[in-house]
Motif scaffolding. Structure first.
Motif, mmCIF file in Angstrom:
data_model
loop_
_atom_site.group_PDB
_atom_site.id
_atom_site.type_symbol
_atom_site.label_atom_id
_atom_site.label_comp_id
_atom_site.label_asym_id
_atom_site.label_seq_id
_atom_site.Cartn_x
_atom_site.Cartn_y
_atom_site.Cartn_z
ATOM 1 N N ALA A 148 0.816 -1.217 0.000
ATOM 2 C CA ALA A 148 0.000 0.000 0.000
ATOM 3 C C ALA A 148 0.850 1.268 0.000
ATOM 4 O O ALA A 148 0.386 2.335 -0.412
ATOM 5 C CB ALA A 148 -0.930 -0.009 1.210
ATOM 6 N N GLU A 149 2.095 1.182 0.472
ATOM 7 C CA GLU A 149 2.965 2.353 0.547
ATOM 8 C C GLU A 149 4.199 2.160 -0.326
ATOM 9 O O GLU A 149 5.312 2.501 0.062
ATOM 10 C CB GLU A 149 3.367 2.617 2.000
ATOM 11 C CG GLU A 149 2.178 2.928 2.907
ATOM 12 C CD GLU A 149 2.604 3.194 4.338
ATOM 13 O OE1 GLU A 149 3.800 3.028 4.639
ATOM 14 O OE2 GLU A 149 1.741 3.579 5.151
ATOM 15 N N ASN A 150 4.001 1.617 -1.496
ATOM 16 C CA ASN A 150 5.102 1.352 -2.405
ATOM 17 C C ASN A 150 5.871 2.626 -2.743
ATOM 18 O O ASN A 150 5.295 3.615 -3.168
ATOM 19 C CB ASN A 150 4.545 0.722 -3.691
ATOM 20 C CG ASN A 150 5.587 0.672 -4.792
ATOM 21 O OD1 ASN A 150 6.738 0.383 -4.531
ATOM 22 N ND2 ASN A 150 5.163 0.977 -5.996
ATOM 23 N N ARG A 151 7.203 2.572 -2.561
ATOM 24 C CA ARG A 151 8.045 3.746 -2.820
ATOM 25 C C ARG A 151 9.196 3.432 -3.774
ATOM 26 O O ARG A 151 10.161 4.175 -3.859
ATOM 27 C CB ARG A 151 8.602 4.289 -1.495
ATOM 28 C CG ARG A 151 7.536 4.851 -0.565
ATOM 29 C CD ARG A 151 8.126 5.350 0.745
ATOM 30 N NE ARG A 151 8.630 4.250 1.554
ATOM 31 C CZ ARG A 151 7.881 3.539 2.403
ATOM 32 N NH1 ARG A 151 6.591 3.791 2.508
ATOM 33 N NH2 ARG A 151 8.398 2.562 3.111
ATOM 34 N N VAL A 152 9.093 2.326 -4.503
ATOM 35 C CA VAL A 152 10.215 1.885 -5.316
ATOM 36 C C VAL A 152 10.578 2.897 -6.396
ATOM 37 O O VAL A 152 11.741 3.001 -6.806
ATOM 38 C CB VAL A 152 9.917 0.501 -5.937
ATOM 39 C CG1 VAL A 152 8.843 0.600 -7.011
ATOM 40 C CG2 VAL A 152 11.181 -0.115 -6.511
ATOM 41 N N ARG A 153 9.611 3.705 -6.853
ATOM 42 C CA ARG A 153 9.903 4.664 -7.920
ATOM 43 C C ARG A 153 10.633 5.909 -7.426
ATOM 44 O O ARG A 153 10.925 6.801 -8.223
ATOM 45 C CB ARG A 153 8.617 5.039 -8.652
ATOM 46 C CG ARG A 153 8.063 3.893 -9.494
ATOM 47 C CD ARG A 153 6.950 4.350 -10.395
ATOM 48 N NE ARG A 153 6.398 3.258 -11.178
ATOM 49 C CZ ARG A 153 6.892 2.820 -12.323
ATOM 50 N NH1 ARG A 153 7.971 3.398 -12.825
ATOM 51 N NH2 ARG A 153 6.332 1.817 -12.973
ATOM 52 N N LEU A 154 10.925 5.983 -6.134
ATOM 53 C CA LEU A 154 11.797 7.057 -5.659
ATOM 54 C C LEU A 154 13.194 6.917 -6.254
ATOM 55 O O LEU A 154 13.926 7.898 -6.382
ATOM 56 C CB LEU A 154 11.889 7.039 -4.130
ATOM 57 C CG LEU A 154 10.640 7.454 -3.354
ATOM 58 C CD1 LEU A 154 10.853 7.228 -1.864
ATOM 59 C CD2 LEU A 154 10.298 8.914 -3.623
ATOM 60 N N ALA A 155 13.558 5.693 -6.602
ATOM 61 C CA ALA A 155 14.871 5.424 -7.191
ATOM 62 C C ALA A 155 14.747 5.322 -8.710
ATOM 63 O O ALA A 155 13.677 5.019 -9.243
ATOM 64 C CB ALA A 155 15.444 4.131 -6.628
ATOM 65 N N ASP A 156 15.851 5.589 -9.401
ATOM 66 C CA ASP A 156 15.861 5.438 -10.856
ATOM 67 C C ASP A 156 15.693 3.976 -11.254
ATOM 68 O O ASP A 156 15.080 3.661 -12.267
ATOM 69 C CB ASP A 156 17.178 5.963 -11.432
ATOM 70 C CG ASP A 156 17.364 7.451 -11.170
ATOM 71 O OD1 ASP A 156 16.351 8.167 -11.133
ATOM 72 O OD2 ASP A 156 18.510 7.874 -10.986
#
Length: 339
Positions: free
Chosen positions: A124-132
């Motif tokens: 629910a709190e996916n943050r993987v796209r913070l990285a290239d």
């Protein structure tokens, strides 16, 4: 109290050099394209102002212009820092950090932690796209995560060979079968005819690859090669099973099992390798006073290469898949078979 000094901007540099801000940006980015017409005198004047003022480009602005954060993610399906796993993961992380620094990227460790259940990249709190892009670590990797990463076009590289997940998966792994085959050949050359593979041999691709290399070599050389599963069995149980099968050389999948079996053998009064040869299919970091024969997994090199491949994916796409050779170690736990 003196007010804090205002940060110097490209506009300030442009004003002092008597040029446009665009010219300053082109000089900073070392643009020498045919359609970029900046005289050498103008270029040197801008560089002189930069040197004299100590101007440093705003990293946020530069990253926005590049549409990149210059941040690489690292996601692990297991906890990497406790001492119980440090020996396994530390070389991977060392290689990742070294190469990330060389290519000018920062690292962001993703945990994907949840209150219960296994780790997953997507929640629910996916943050993987913070990285290239992201380097994935783990003995086993969630297949649904891989399929979603592929379908959503997220740049990533797995450490460890991975089977297709709806499409080919980018990875850098260890080339286990040839290393296992060479160890089997060495054992057979010393008279061993009853060999055993001790380990799960399934689940993770790395386990399946090692067992496959063992079986192929035993069949090619015409010797008995049995599989002794470890699930639910103590080291004493394993030793008893090896003795019952008449095994003279044990090829052990996990380093912890290599150490445990060696300890149990000594407590029984057995001599390693006189009574039983042990070949470690992944030399343990702390071999418990035994100089194991076997091979080392190129963990540090795999970490470095994962970052190199990931930067290539970010630049030009593709699905790189590479296997690195394991380093064979002579050691002192393989001896001629008795009798």
């Amino acid at each position: 109290m003196t007010a804090a000094r205002r940060r110097l901007t490209q506009q300030d540099v442009a004003r002092m050099a008597g040029v446009s801000q665009t010219t300053v940006s082109l000089v900073l980015n070392n643009r020498t394209d045919a359609d970029v017409r900046i005289s050498q005198e103008t270029r040197e004047r801008v560089l002189r102002v930069i040197r004299e003022t100590g101007y440093v480009a705003d990293p946020v602005a530069r990253r926005l212009a590049e549409r990149r954060n210059r941040i690489l993610g690292v996601f692990s399906y297991e906890v990497v820092f406790p001492t119980t796993s440090a020996d396994f993961y530390h070389p991977f992380l060392l290689g990742i950090e070294e190469c990330a620094q060389e290519v000018g990227c920062d690292l962001l460790l993703f945990t994907g932690a949840r209150a219960t259940g296994a780790r997953r990249i997507f929640n629910a709190e996916n943050r993987v796209r913070l990285a290239d892009g992201c380097v994935l670590l783990g003995r086993t990797v969630d297949r649904d995560d891989l399929a979603r990463l592929l379908s959503e076009g997220v740049a990533f590289v797995c450490i460890g060979r991975r089977d297709d997940a709806g499409a080919p998966v980018p990875y850098v792994g260890a080339d286990y079968p040839p290393a296992v085959r060479e160890l089997v050949e060495r054992a057979v050359g010393l008279g061993h005819r009853r060999l055993a593979y001790v380990g799960l041999g399934e689940g993770a691709e790395s386990r399946a690859d090692r067992l496959r290399g063992f079986r192929e070599a035993a069949a090619a050389l015409g010797v008995d090669g049995i599989h002794v599963p470890v699930a639910g069995r103590t080291p004493d149980d394993l030793l008893a099973g090896l003795a019952e099968a008449g095994t003279t050389a044990a090829f052990v999948e996990e380093s912890a099992d290599s150490v445990a079996i060696a300890h149990a053998a000594r407590e029984r009064g057995l001599v390693i390798p006189g009574d039983l040869s042990i070949l470690a299919l992944g030399i343990p970091a702390h071999p418990a006073h035994l100089d194991f024969t076997g091979f080392r997994i190129p963990r540090r090199e795999m970490g470095r290469r994962a970052v190199e491949l990931l930067t290539g994916v970010l630049e030009s796409g593709g699905t790189p898949q590479e296997l690195l050779p394991c380093e064979l170690v002579d050691g002192a736990t393989l001896a001629p078979a008795r009798g």
